[in-house]
Motif scaffolding. Sequence first.
Motif, PDB file in Angstrom:
ATOM      1  N   ASP A 110       0.858  -1.173   0.000  1.00 25.46           N
ATOM      2  CA  ASP A 110       0.000   0.000   0.000  1.00 25.46           C
ATOM      3  C   ASP A 110       0.901   1.231   0.000  1.00 25.46           C
ATOM      4  O   ASP A 110       1.565   1.517   1.009  1.00 25.46           O
ATOM      5  N   PRO A 111       0.990   1.969  -1.114  1.00 24.25           N
ATOM      6  CA  PRO A 111       1.902   3.109  -1.183  1.00 24.25           C
ATOM      7  C   PRO A 111       1.635   4.196  -0.143  1.00 24.25           C
ATOM      8  O   PRO A 111       2.506   5.037   0.095  1.00 24.25           O
ATOM      9  N   ALA A 112       0.471   4.172   0.487  1.00 23.47           N
ATOM     10  CA  ALA A 112       0.150   5.175   1.499  1.00 23.47           C
ATOM     11  C   ALA A 112       0.665   4.799   2.881  1.00 23.47           C
ATOM     12  O   ALA A 112       0.566   5.597   3.814  1.00 23.47           O
ATOM     13  N   ARG A 113       1.241   3.601   3.017  1.00 26.38           N
ATOM     14  CA  ARG A 113       1.696   3.130   4.323  1.00 26.38           C
ATOM     15  C   ARG A 113       3.195   2.899   4.315  1.00 26.38           C
ATOM     16  O   ARG A 113       3.804   2.674   3.267  1.00 26.38           O
ATOM     17  N   SER A 114       3.784   2.916   5.517  1.00 29.16           N
ATOM     18  CA  SER A 114       5.227   2.705   5.658  1.00 29.16           C
ATOM     19  C   SER A 114       5.550   1.382   6.344  1.00 29.16           C
ATOM     20  O   SER A 114       6.720   1.120   6.647  1.00 29.16           O
ATOM     21  N   ASP A 115       4.543   0.556   6.579  1.00 27.38           N
ATOM     22  CA  ASP A 115       4.758  -0.692   7.306  1.00 27.38           C
ATOM     23  C   ASP A 115       4.467  -1.915   6.456  1.00 27.38           C
ATOM     24  O   ASP A 115       4.136  -2.982   6.970  1.00 27.38           O
ATOM     25  N   ASN A 116       4.610  -1.786   5.140  1.00 27.90           N
ATOM     26  CA  ASN A 116       4.276  -2.906   4.254  1.00 27.90           C
ATOM     27  C   ASN A 116       5.141  -4.134   4.509  1.00 27.90           C
ATOM     28  O   ASN A 116       4.665  -5.274   4.390  1.00 27.90           O
ATOM     29  N   GLU A 117       6.408  -3.926   4.846  1.00 30.85           N
ATOM     30  CA  GLU A 117       7.297  -5.065   5.085  1.00 30.85           C
ATOM     31  C   GLU A 117       6.862  -5.848   6.327  1.00 30.85           C
ATOM     32  O   GLU A 117       6.821  -7.086   6.303  1.00 30.85           O
ATOM     33  N   ASP A 118       6.549  -5.136   7.391  1.00 34.72           N
ATOM     34  CA  ASP A 118       6.073  -5.812   8.594  1.00 34.72           C
ATOM     35  C   ASP A 118       4.767  -6.545   8.326  1.00 34.72           C
ATOM     36  O   ASP A 118       4.574  -7.683   8.778  1.00 34.72           O
ATOM     37  N   ARG A 119       3.883  -5.912   7.599  1.00 35.61           N
ATOM     38  CA  ARG A 119       2.589  -6.536   7.301  1.00 35.61           C
ATOM     39  C   ARG A 119       2.758  -7.741   6.378  1.00 35.61           C
ATOM     40  O   ARG A 119       2.046  -8.736   6.507  1.00 35.61           O
ATOM     41  N   SER A 120       3.714  -7.665   5.448  1.00 38.55           N
ATOM     42  CA  SER A 120       3.976  -8.815   4.578  1.00 38.55           C
ATOM     43  C   SER A 120       4.537  -9.987   5.377  1.00 38.55           C
ATOM     44  O   SER A 120       4.179 -11.146   5.140  1.00 38.55           O
ATOM     45  N   ALA A 121       5.440  -9.688   6.324  1.00 37.59           N
ATOM     46  CA  ALA A 121       5.988 -10.743   7.183  1.00 37.59           C
ATOM     47  C   ALA A 121       4.887 -11.382   8.022  1.00 37.59           C
ATOM     48  O   ALA A 121       4.839 -12.620   8.178  1.00 37.59           O
ATOM     49  N   GLU A 122       3.990 -10.572   8.534  1.00 34.96           N
ATOM     50  CA  GLU A 122       2.884 -11.104   9.325  1.00 34.96           C
ATOM     51  C   GLU A 122       1.932 -11.915   8.463  1.00 34.96           C
ATOM     52  O   GLU A 122       1.384 -12.938   8.902  1.00 34.96           O
ATOM     53  N   TYR A 123       1.738 -11.484   7.227  1.00 37.80           N
ATOM     54  CA  TYR A 123       0.895 -12.225   6.290  1.00 37.80           C
ATOM     55  C   TYR A 123       1.466 -13.621   6.059  1.00 37.80           C
ATOM     56  O   TYR A 123       0.730 -14.615   6.059  1.00 37.80           O
ATOM     57  N   LEU A 124       2.777 -13.689   5.864  1.00 39.29           N
ATOM     58  CA  LEU A 124       3.430 -14.993   5.709  1.00 39.29           C
ATOM     59  C   LEU A 124       3.223 -15.850   6.947  1.00 39.29           C
ATOM     60  O   LEU A 124       2.840 -17.023   6.845  1.00 39.29           O
ATOM     61  N   ARG A 125       3.473 -15.287   8.111  1.00 37.22           N
ATOM     62  CA  ARG A 125       3.311 -16.033   9.366  1.00 37.22           C
ATOM     63  C   ARG A 125       1.898 -16.585   9.500  1.00 37.22           C
ATOM     64  O   ARG A 125       1.706 -17.755   9.848  1.00 37.22           O
ATOM     65  N   ASP A 126       0.910 -15.759   9.205  1.00 40.43           N
ATOM     66  CA  ASP A 126      -0.481 -16.164   9.394  1.00 40.43           C
ATOM     67  C   ASP A 126      -0.953 -17.120   8.303  1.00 40.43           C
ATOM     68  O   ASP A 126      -1.858 -17.931   8.533  1.00 40.43           O
ATOM     69  N   THR A 127      -0.345 -17.030   7.110  1.00 40.43           N
ATOM     70  CA  THR A 127      -0.764 -17.873   5.992  1.00 40.43           C
ATOM     71  C   THR A 127      -0.221 -19.285   6.111  1.00 40.43           C
ATOM     72  O   THR A 127      -0.905 -20.258   5.747  1.00 40.43           O
ATOM     73  N   LEU A 128       1.007 -19.421   6.626  1.00 38.31           N
ATOM     74  CA  LEU A 128       1.642 -20.738   6.726  1.00 38.31           C
ATOM     75  C   LEU A 128       2.065 -21.026   8.165  1.00 38.31           C
ATOM     76  O   LEU A 128       3.259 -21.154   8.461  1.00 38.31           O
ATOM     77  N   PRO A 129       1.107 -21.132   9.086  1.00 39.29           N
ATOM     78  CA  PRO A 129       1.476 -21.364  10.495  1.00 39.29           C
ATOM     79  C   PRO A 129       2.138 -22.717  10.726  1.00 39.29           C
ATOM     80  O   PRO A 129       2.812 -22.917  11.740  1.00 39.29           O
ATOM     81  N   GLU A 130       1.970 -23.631   9.765  1.00 41.89           N
ATOM     82  CA  GLU A 130       2.554 -24.959   9.900  1.00 41.89           C
ATOM     83  C   GLU A 130       4.031 -24.989   9.498  1.00 41.89           C
ATOM     84  O   GLU A 130       4.702 -26.017   9.665  1.00 41.89           O
ATOM     85  N   VAL A 131       4.545 -23.890   8.975  1.00 43.28           N
ATOM     86  CA  VAL A 131       5.927 -23.806   8.512  1.00 43.28           C
ATOM     87  C   VAL A 131       6.702 -22.855   9.413  1.00 43.28           C
ATOM     88  O   VAL A 131       6.176 -21.833   9.859  1.00 43.28           O
ATOM     89  N   ASP A 132       7.968 -23.184   9.692  1.00 38.77           N
ATOM     90  CA  ASP A 132       8.829 -22.274  10.441  1.00 38.77           C
ATOM     91  C   ASP A 132       9.239 -21.135   9.508  1.00 38.77           C
ATOM     92  O   ASP A 132      10.075 -21.321   8.619  1.00 38.77           O
TER      93      ASP A 132
END
Length: 218
Positions: A77-99
């Motif tokens: 989202d070009p209006a936000r400065s936390d896209n990297e953190d949100r992308s990392a959290e998206y990965l965590r939440d999408t694949l909870p079965e993977v480290d």
Amino acid sequence: MTLQDRWHDLARALGVSEAKAAAVWQRLSGAYSEPHRHYHTLTHIDAVIRDLDRLKPGFVAPDEAALALFFHDVVYDPARSDNEDRSAEYLRDTLPEVDTIHAQSMIRATRHHRHDADADTNLLLDIDMAILAADWPDYLAYARGVYREYLPVYGHDAYAAGRVALFLEPTLARTHLFLTDAFAAGENAARENLNREIALWRDGGFAAHSNGAITPAP
């Protein structure tokens, strides 16, 4: 091999079921196809995954790096400065079965592209920034794409000022643009591209060099 096939190969290596991998691919392809994206698309992901595969022997944990690259711009989202953190959290939440701890760390590192104690992270950051050393037409297409992503949010003048003062000049001020020997040969080309883009902004020619594809905001 298509990018989708590459994703499924990675998912199998990580122990993700075929059904889950298919569902995740739909989410990834949908995110990277959002209409406001012009550079941060599946084309970008395909390019960085191909670079990773080419440089695979240089990685300690190539599958974790590939996972990070697949998800590193999934939230954009070009209006936000936390896209990297949100992308990392998206990965965590999408694949909870993977480290995904290492992959999350690599994603967060793409916010600043600074030297890291982890060698895999440095190589991943250089892969993400490899476009800086591309041939000028490809570099200009990248710069145009990012401009089109930010234009609706900030307008032409604010984006132009921010692009030069917050990205182009600070990047050029670094002692080294790339962090690894694998990309060191592109240093001069990258600096030339950055300087050429600055010149376009300063002479007001950036939009004109965009082949009419961009209309500056009033």
